[in-house]
Design a protein around this motif. Structure first.
Motif, PDB file in Angstrom:
ATOM      1  N   ILE A   4      96.035  24.526 -40.147  1.00  0.00           N
ATOM      2  CA  ILE A   4      97.061  25.218 -40.296  1.00  0.00           C
ATOM      3  C   ILE A   4      98.026  24.733 -41.168  1.00  0.00           C
ATOM      4  N   THR A   5      98.931  25.482 -41.828  1.00  0.00           N
ATOM      5  CA  THR A   5     100.010  25.062 -42.771  1.00  0.00           C
ATOM      6  C   THR A   5     101.269  24.919 -41.660  1.00  0.00           C
ATOM      7  N   SER A   6     101.858  23.591 -42.002  1.00  0.00           N
ATOM      8  CA  SER A   6     103.103  23.237 -41.314  1.00  0.00           C
ATOM      9  C   SER A   6     103.881  22.458 -42.192  1.00  0.00           C
ATOM     10  N   ASP A   7     105.168  22.978 -42.379  1.00  0.00           N
ATOM     11  CA  ASP A   7     106.212  22.362 -43.199  1.00  0.00           C
ATOM     12  C   ASP A   7     105.820  22.108 -44.594  1.00  0.00           C
ATOM     13  N   GLY A   8     104.813  23.033 -44.881  1.00  0.00           N
ATOM     14  CA  GLY A   8     104.393  22.881 -46.346  1.00  0.00           C
ATOM     15  C   GLY A   8     103.175  21.946 -46.806  1.00  0.00           C
ATOM     16  N   ARG A   9     102.496  21.615 -45.630  1.00  0.00           N
ATOM     17  CA  ARG A   9     101.463  20.673 -45.714  1.00  0.00           C
ATOM     18  C   ARG A   9     100.404  21.344 -44.884  1.00  0.00           C
ATOM     19  N   GLU A  10      98.980  20.981 -44.962  1.00  0.00           N
ATOM     20  CA  GLU A  10      97.958  21.239 -44.141  1.00  0.00           C
ATOM     21  C   GLU A  10      97.807  20.047 -43.276  1.00  0.00           C
ATOM     22  N   ARG A  11      97.861  20.890 -41.932  1.00  0.00           N
ATOM     23  CA  ARG A  11      97.509  19.849 -40.755  1.00  0.00           C
ATOM     24  C   ARG A  11      96.153  20.516 -40.162  1.00  0.00           C
ATOM     25  N   CYS A  12      95.926  19.988 -39.017  1.00  0.00           N
ATOM     26  CA  CYS A  12      94.826  20.340 -38.003  1.00  0.00           C
ATOM     27  C   CYS A  12      94.789  19.924 -36.941  1.00  0.00           C
ATOM     28  N   TYR A  13      94.129  20.595 -35.855  1.00  0.00           N
ATOM     29  CA  TYR A  13      93.985  20.358 -34.481  1.00  0.00           C
ATOM     30  C   TYR A  13      92.651  20.757 -33.818  1.00  0.00           C
ATOM     31  N   ALA A  14      92.179  19.967 -33.098  1.00  0.00           N
ATOM     32  CA  ALA A  14      90.894  20.101 -32.245  1.00  0.00           C
ATOM     33  C   ALA A  14      91.301  21.084 -30.995  1.00  0.00           C
ATOM     34  N   ILE A  27      95.714  31.427 -20.256  1.00  0.00           N
ATOM     35  CA  ILE A  27      95.452  30.503 -19.193  1.00  0.00           C
ATOM     36  C   ILE A  27      96.327  29.221 -19.838  1.00  0.00           C
ATOM     37  N   PRO A  28      96.333  28.228 -18.663  1.00  0.00           N
ATOM     38  CA  PRO A  28      97.189  27.092 -19.178  1.00  0.00           C
ATOM     39  C   PRO A  28      96.870  26.493 -20.494  1.00  0.00           C
ATOM     40  N   LEU A  29      97.653  25.512 -21.086  1.00  0.00           N
ATOM     41  CA  LEU A  29      97.314  24.869 -22.436  1.00  0.00           C
ATOM     42  C   LEU A  29      97.787  23.325 -22.135  1.00  0.00           C
ATOM     43  N   VAL A  30      96.983  22.626 -22.202  1.00  0.00           N
ATOM     44  CA  VAL A  30      97.216  21.088 -22.286  1.00  0.00           C
ATOM     45  C   VAL A  30      97.034  20.593 -23.611  1.00  0.00           C
ATOM     46  N   VAL A  31      98.135  19.978 -24.144  1.00  0.00           N
ATOM     47  CA  VAL A  31      98.441  19.362 -25.383  1.00  0.00           C
ATOM     48  C   VAL A  31      98.227  17.721 -25.444  1.00  0.00           C
ATOM     49  N   VAL A  61      94.226  21.034 -26.540  1.00  0.00           N
ATOM     50  CA  VAL A  61      94.193  20.776 -27.890  1.00  0.00           C
ATOM     51  C   VAL A  61      94.513  19.369 -28.130  1.00  0.00           C
ATOM     52  N   TYR A  62      93.707  18.955 -29.175  1.00  0.00           N
ATOM     53  CA  TYR A  62      93.972  17.564 -29.562  1.00  0.00           C
ATOM     54  C   TYR A  62      94.532  17.651 -30.967  1.00  0.00           C
ATOM     55  N   PRO A  63      95.749  17.337 -31.266  1.00  0.00           N
ATOM     56  CA  PRO A  63      96.241  17.643 -32.678  1.00  0.00           C
ATOM     57  C   PRO A  63      96.038  16.192 -33.413  1.00  0.00           C
ATOM     58  N   GLN A  64      96.122  16.223 -34.714  1.00  0.00           N
ATOM     59  CA  GLN A  64      95.784  15.001 -35.467  1.00  0.00           C
ATOM     60  C   GLN A  64      97.173  14.749 -36.289  1.00  0.00           C
ATOM     61  N   GLY A  65      97.393  13.655 -36.444  1.00  0.00           N
ATOM     62  CA  GLY A  65      98.616  12.721 -36.846  1.00  0.00           C
ATOM     63  C   GLY A  65      98.475  12.682 -38.442  1.00  0.00           C
ATOM     64  N   GLN A  87     107.815  20.026 -35.775  1.00  0.00           N
ATOM     65  CA  GLN A  87     107.581  21.345 -36.495  1.00  0.00           C
ATOM     66  C   GLN A  87     106.198  21.809 -36.195  1.00  0.00           C
ATOM     67  N   PHE A  88     105.160  20.730 -36.384  1.00  0.00           N
ATOM     68  CA  PHE A  88     103.859  20.738 -36.143  1.00  0.00           C
ATOM     69  C   PHE A  88     103.446  21.293 -35.044  1.00  0.00           C
ATOM     70  N   PHE A  89     103.777  20.654 -33.804  1.00  0.00           N
ATOM     71  CA  PHE A  89     103.923  21.139 -32.343  1.00  0.00           C
ATOM     72  C   PHE A  89     104.029  22.499 -32.110  1.00  0.00           C
ATOM     73  N   MET A  90     105.328  22.983 -32.919  1.00  0.00           N
ATOM     74  CA  MET A  90     105.898  24.357 -32.834  1.00  0.00           C
ATOM     75  C   MET A  90     104.844  25.367 -33.562  1.00  0.00           C
ATOM     76  N   ASP A  91     104.349  24.795 -34.419  1.00  0.00           N
ATOM     77  CA  ASP A  91     103.506  25.709 -35.373  1.00  0.00           C
ATOM     78  C   ASP A  91     101.996  25.818 -34.595  1.00  0.00           C
ATOM     79  N   ILE A  92     101.569  24.644 -33.824  1.00  0.00           N
ATOM     80  CA  ILE A  92     100.330  24.990 -33.182  1.00  0.00           C
ATOM     81  C   ILE A  92     100.652  26.046 -32.060  1.00  0.00           C
ATOM     82  N   LEU A  93     101.761  26.007 -31.368  1.00  0.00           N
ATOM     83  CA  LEU A  93     101.817  26.999 -30.356  1.00  0.00           C
ATOM     84  C   LEU A  93     101.834  28.177 -30.867  1.00  0.00           C
TER      85      LEU A  93
END
Length: 278
Positions: A4-14, A27-31, A61-65, A87-93
């Motif tokens: 995804i794009t977050s704050d102008g940069r490409e970010r990713c999560y599994a 269903i519930p979400l665990v980050v 969800v396993y986000p990447q730093g 912001q990345f966390f909020m963009d994931i949601l």
């Protein structure tokens, strides 16, 4: 890996969805946030959240730093200039809300080490969307401006023999980590696990004196109760425990891994007790 794009940069999560996942049923979400020098794959192996998700029926969800080594901007000087991980966390949601069925009243966040510190940072900066949170060997730093929109229940684990993030707090250990974070000249002082959990109990307006709850093998625990909205705070001490995930994959070079408690299973039992009012 989802990008995804977050704050102008490409970010990713599994993301992991159980095999019987029905996209029409929220269903519930665990980050789960990885530690410094780590990544989503390692966090998945260490914590094994996805295996429990398969059995219990929730999304993981396993986000990447960012940067090298990968890390989170959890409120300390880690050389992560220009990166907004809140912001990345909020963009994931937001991304999940458009592409998956997530119960927004049951969003649970947890993390290991630097990821644990980021979890607490999110609790201060994004409390409105977090139902409950947990840390393992959390690298927590001072946040005098921490404000929450509602009390957030917390469960934490920390070993007394942690060679990286001292149990009682103090300056960051391991010169290699300091070098890798480009902070050789700037001291980083962590808050001791007993101290920051007690402070969070105050934030939740709990009774000041915790009760003892668990003693088995090398594990002992306390619980802060009579909290606003029943948002209790639970803290487990691992006697001699290292910078490791209790019940998870052993990390031999960072000390003892306790098998007297399973942090992933215990966190999930804790999380299930809480749901945000919508």
């Amino acid at each position: 890996m989802r990008r995804i794009t977050s704050d102008g940069r490409e970010r990713c999560y599994a993301i992991y969805a159980p095999s019987d996942y029905d996209p029409s049923q929220p269903i519930p979400l665990v980050v789960s946030l990885h530690g410094f020098l780590s990544n989503p794959h390692s966090q998945a192996i260490i914590s094994d959240w996805h295996s429990l998700a398969e059995d219990e029926g929730f999304l993981v969800v396993y986000p990447q730093g960012t940067r090298f080594p990968q890390r989170w901007d959890s409120g300390m000087t880690w050389g992560v200039s220009g990166v907004d991980d809140v912001q990345f966390f909020m963009d994931i949601l937001d991304d999940l809300s458009s592409n998956a069925a997530v119960d927004s009243s049951r969003v649970y966040v947890n993390g290991f080490s630097n990821g644990g510190g980021m979890t607490v940072h999110l609790g201060c900066e994004a409390s409105q969307v977090i139902t409950a949170m947990g840390t393992v060997a959390g690298a927590v730093v001072e946040n005098k401006d921490c404000q929450v929109s509602h009390p957030i229940p917390v469960m934490a684990f920390h070993g007394t023999g942690d060679p990286v993030v001292p149990y009682q707090g103090g300056e960051m250990e391991y010169s290699l980590l300091r070098w890798g974070a480009n902070i050789t000249d700037a001291p980083i002082n962590f808050i001791g696990a007993p101290d920051w959990t007690a402070r969070w109990a105050q934030l939740n307006r709990c009774a000041p004196d915790p009760e003892e709850i668990y003693a088995q093998g090398d594990v002992s625990g306390v619980r802060y109760t009579d909290c606003l909205d029943d948002a209790e705070v639970v803290f487990y001490t691992i006697d001699g425990g290292g910078h490791t995930w209790p019940g998870g994959m052993p990390l031999v070079i960072t000390g003892k891994t306790s098998n007297d408690i399973d942090a992933t299973e215990e966190l999930w039992r804790f999380f299930q007790k809480f749901q945000l009012e919508q």
